[in-house]
Design a protein around this motif. Structure first.
Motif, PDB file in Angstrom:
ATOM      1  N   SER A 194       0.834  -1.204   0.000  1.00  0.00           N
ATOM      2  CA  SER A 194       0.000   0.000   0.000  1.00  0.00           C
ATOM      3  C   SER A 194       0.869   1.253   0.000  1.00  0.00           C
ATOM      4  O   SER A 194       0.519   2.258  -0.610  1.00  0.00           O
ATOM      5  CB  SER A 194      -0.925   0.011   1.222  1.00  0.00           C
ATOM      6  OG  SER A 194      -1.870  -1.015   1.134  1.00  0.00           O
ATOM      7  N   TRP A 251      -5.490   8.740   2.989  1.00  0.00           N
ATOM      8  CA  TRP A 251      -4.464   7.750   2.656  1.00  0.00           C
ATOM      9  C   TRP A 251      -4.136   6.874   3.857  1.00  0.00           C
ATOM     10  O   TRP A 251      -3.970   5.650   3.716  1.00  0.00           O
ATOM     11  CB  TRP A 251      -3.187   8.425   2.159  1.00  0.00           C
ATOM     12  CG  TRP A 251      -3.144   8.574   0.683  1.00  0.00           C
ATOM     13  CD1 TRP A 251      -3.189   9.744  -0.032  1.00  0.00           C
ATOM     14  CD2 TRP A 251      -3.032   7.534  -0.279  1.00  0.00           C
ATOM     15  NE1 TRP A 251      -3.127   9.478  -1.372  1.00  0.00           N
ATOM     16  CE2 TRP A 251      -3.022   8.125  -1.560  1.00  0.00           C
ATOM     17  CE3 TRP A 251      -2.949   6.139  -0.199  1.00  0.00           C
ATOM     18  CZ2 TRP A 251      -2.923   7.384  -2.730  1.00  0.00           C
ATOM     19  CZ3 TRP A 251      -2.855   5.407  -1.365  1.00  0.00           C
ATOM     20  CH2 TRP A 251      -2.843   6.026  -2.613  1.00  0.00           C
ATOM     21  N   CYS A 273      -6.088   6.043   6.216  1.00  0.00           N
ATOM     22  CA  CYS A 273      -7.212   5.113   6.351  1.00  0.00           C
ATOM     23  C   CYS A 273      -7.126   3.994   5.317  1.00  0.00           C
ATOM     24  O   CYS A 273      -7.379   2.823   5.637  1.00  0.00           O
ATOM     25  CB  CYS A 273      -8.545   5.849   6.205  1.00  0.00           C
ATOM     26  SG  CYS A 273      -8.919   6.983   7.553  1.00  0.00           S
ATOM     27  N   VAL A 274      -6.771   4.328   4.098  1.00  0.00           N
ATOM     28  CA  VAL A 274      -6.627   3.323   3.038  1.00  0.00           C
ATOM     29  C   VAL A 274      -5.556   2.304   3.428  1.00  0.00           C
ATOM     30  O   VAL A 274      -5.760   1.094   3.318  1.00  0.00           O
ATOM     31  CB  VAL A 274      -6.304   3.986   1.679  1.00  0.00           C
ATOM     32  CG1 VAL A 274      -5.846   2.952   0.648  1.00  0.00           C
ATOM     33  CG2 VAL A 274      -7.503   4.764   1.167  1.00  0.00           C
ATOM     34  N   ASN A 302      -6.692   0.158   6.471  1.00  0.00           N
ATOM     35  CA  ASN A 302      -7.767  -0.781   6.126  1.00  0.00           C
ATOM     36  C   ASN A 302      -7.371  -1.749   5.016  1.00  0.00           C
ATOM     37  O   ASN A 302      -8.151  -2.625   4.651  1.00  0.00           O
ATOM     38  CB  ASN A 302      -9.019  -0.017   5.654  1.00  0.00           C
ATOM     39  CG  ASN A 302      -9.795   0.553   6.802  1.00  0.00           C
ATOM     40  OD1 ASN A 302      -9.986  -0.085   7.822  1.00  0.00           O
ATOM     41  ND2 ASN A 302     -10.243   1.791   6.639  1.00  0.00           N
ATOM     42  N   GLY A 303      -6.190  -1.596   4.489  1.00  0.00           N
ATOM     43  CA  GLY A 303      -5.760  -2.352   3.326  1.00  0.00           C
ATOM     44  C   GLY A 303      -5.826  -3.852   3.457  1.00  0.00           C
ATOM     45  O   GLY A 303      -6.078  -4.560   2.497  1.00  0.00           O
ATOM     46  N   GLN A 361     -11.227   9.050   0.652  1.00  0.00           N
ATOM     47  CA  GLN A 361     -10.805   7.653   0.791  1.00  0.00           C
ATOM     48  C   GLN A 361     -11.449   6.785  -0.294  1.00  0.00           C
ATOM     49  O   GLN A 361     -10.789   5.948  -0.901  1.00  0.00           O
ATOM     50  CB  GLN A 361     -11.177   7.138   2.180  1.00  0.00           C
ATOM     51  CG  GLN A 361     -10.731   5.722   2.442  1.00  0.00           C
ATOM     52  CD  GLN A 361     -11.143   5.231   3.821  1.00  0.00           C
ATOM     53  OE1 GLN A 361     -11.584   6.005   4.672  1.00  0.00           O
ATOM     54  NE2 GLN A 361     -11.002   3.950   4.051  1.00  0.00           N
ATOM     55  N   LYS A 362     -12.719   7.024  -0.554  1.00  0.00           N
ATOM     56  CA  LYS A 362     -13.411   6.267  -1.607  1.00  0.00           C
ATOM     57  C   LYS A 362     -12.781   6.545  -2.966  1.00  0.00           C
ATOM     58  O   LYS A 362     -12.621   5.635  -3.781  1.00  0.00           O
ATOM     59  CB  LYS A 362     -14.897   6.615  -1.630  1.00  0.00           C
ATOM     60  CG  LYS A 362     -15.674   6.016  -0.490  1.00  0.00           C
ATOM     61  CD  LYS A 362     -17.135   6.430  -0.546  1.00  0.00           C
ATOM     62  CE  LYS A 362     -17.872   5.955   0.680  1.00  0.00           C
ATOM     63  NZ  LYS A 362     -19.259   6.403   0.708  1.00  0.00           N
ATOM     64  N   ASN A 391      -9.548   4.667  -3.153  1.00  0.00           N
ATOM     65  CA  ASN A 391      -9.797   3.233  -3.313  1.00  0.00           C
ATOM     66  C   ASN A 391     -10.224   2.874  -4.729  1.00  0.00           C
ATOM     67  O   ASN A 391     -10.049   1.738  -5.156  1.00  0.00           O
ATOM     68  CB  ASN A 391     -10.845   2.742  -2.310  1.00  0.00           C
ATOM     69  CG  ASN A 391     -10.256   2.484  -0.951  1.00  0.00           C
ATOM     70  OD1 ASN A 391      -9.109   2.059  -0.832  1.00  0.00           O
ATOM     71  ND2 ASN A 391     -11.035   2.732   0.082  1.00  0.00           N
ATOM     72  N   ARG A 392     -10.774   3.820  -5.456  1.00  0.00           N
ATOM     73  CA  ARG A 392     -11.177   3.571  -6.842  1.00  0.00           C
ATOM     74  C   ARG A 392     -10.002   3.665  -7.813  1.00  0.00           C
ATOM     75  O   ARG A 392     -10.082   3.156  -8.932  1.00  0.00           O
ATOM     76  CB  ARG A 392     -12.268   4.552  -7.276  1.00  0.00           C
ATOM     77  CG  ARG A 392     -13.649   4.188  -6.769  1.00  0.00           C
ATOM     78  CD  ARG A 392     -14.715   4.973  -7.498  1.00  0.00           C
ATOM     79  NE  ARG A 392     -14.646   6.395  -7.262  1.00  0.00           N
ATOM     80  CZ  ARG A 392     -15.337   7.060  -6.336  1.00  0.00           C
ATOM     81  NH1 ARG A 392     -16.168   6.417  -5.558  1.00  0.00           N
ATOM     82  NH2 ARG A 392     -15.208   8.353  -6.204  1.00  0.00           N
ATOM     83  N   ARG A 430      -8.663   0.309  -9.353  1.00  0.00           N
ATOM     84  CA  ARG A 430      -9.698  -0.400 -10.113  1.00  0.00           C
ATOM     85  C   ARG A 430      -9.913   0.230 -11.479  1.00  0.00           C
ATOM     86  O   ARG A 430     -10.363  -0.426 -12.397  1.00  0.00           O
ATOM     87  CB  ARG A 430     -11.002  -0.446  -9.326  1.00  0.00           C
ATOM     88  CG  ARG A 430     -10.945  -1.433  -8.177  1.00  0.00           C
ATOM     89  CD  ARG A 430     -12.311  -1.658  -7.598  1.00  0.00           C
ATOM     90  NE  ARG A 430     -12.764  -0.558  -6.787  1.00  0.00           N
ATOM     91  CZ  ARG A 430     -12.481  -0.388  -5.516  1.00  0.00           C
ATOM     92  NH1 ARG A 430     -11.714  -1.250  -4.888  1.00  0.00           N
ATOM     93  NH2 ARG A 430     -12.952   0.625  -4.852  1.00  0.00           N
ATOM     94  N   PHE A 450      -6.883  -4.312  -7.927  1.00  0.00           N
ATOM     95  CA  PHE A 450      -5.965  -3.862  -6.887  1.00  0.00           C
ATOM     96  C   PHE A 450      -4.843  -4.875  -6.686  1.00  0.00           C
ATOM     97  O   PHE A 450      -3.674  -4.505  -6.623  1.00  0.00           O
ATOM     98  CB  PHE A 450      -6.737  -3.643  -5.582  1.00  0.00           C
ATOM     99  CG  PHE A 450      -5.923  -3.030  -4.486  1.00  0.00           C
ATOM    100  CD1 PHE A 450      -5.387  -1.764  -4.636  1.00  0.00           C
ATOM    101  CD2 PHE A 450      -5.688  -3.707  -3.308  1.00  0.00           C
ATOM    102  CE1 PHE A 450      -4.636  -1.181  -3.635  1.00  0.00           C
ATOM    103  CE2 PHE A 450      -4.943  -3.140  -2.299  1.00  0.00           C
ATOM    104  CZ  PHE A 450      -4.411  -1.876  -2.462  1.00  0.00           C
TER     105      PHE A 450
END
Length: 139
Positions: A28, A80, A82-83, A86-87, A118-119, A122-123, A126, A131
């Motif tokens: 990450s 970031w 949080c990403v 939560n990864g 964050q969303k 996360n996109r 994709r 990912f």
């Protein structure tokens, strides 16, 4: 301290918070560096140098510098974190406490704005590939 240094150092503080750095956190970090335009070698060298620093001193320095950034940069850094946390599908309690301290107690940032960014982050992978494939390609 500039944005790239702050995000790199806070990434280091976060992944060190629970005393265990896993492969997903490392990958990450590579994704973070690439997405934020941080040179791979510079990122690696800075992380290596940070190992010798006291985490609480480092966090204090980062907080001072973070407060000088504009609000959107602050929100993006927290998103970031949080990403990364939560990864692996689980945010450790120590990681959450660190993130909460920074965004709520220090910066007084709204969680809904952090979630929105964050969303978006996360996109990112994709849109180019899955990912997992993306992470493997930068490993």
């Amino acid at each position: 301290m500039n944005y790239k240094s702050i995000i790199t150092q806070l990434y280091f503080v976060l992944i060190s918070a629970d005393g265990h750095v896993n492969d997903h956190e490392r990958l990450s970090g590579k994704f973070l560096a690439k997405a934020e335009g941080i040179n791979d070698e510079d990122f690696r060298v800075e992380l290596e140098l940070l190992r010798s620093k006291d985490p609480s001193t480092l966090l204090g320095e980062c907080l001072k510098a973070l407060k000088k950034l504009d609000r959107m940069q602050q929100i993006r850094i927290i998103a970031w974190l949080c990403v990364v946390a939560n990864g692996d599908g689980f945010m450790d309690k120590a990681e959450w406490q660190l993130i909460y301290k920074i965004y709520h107690k220090e910066l007084h940032l709204p969680l809904d704005e952090i979630f929105k960014i964050q969303k978006e982050i996360n996109r990112l992978p994709r849109e180019r590939a899955s990912f997992d494939n993306f992470l493997k390609s930068i490993a």
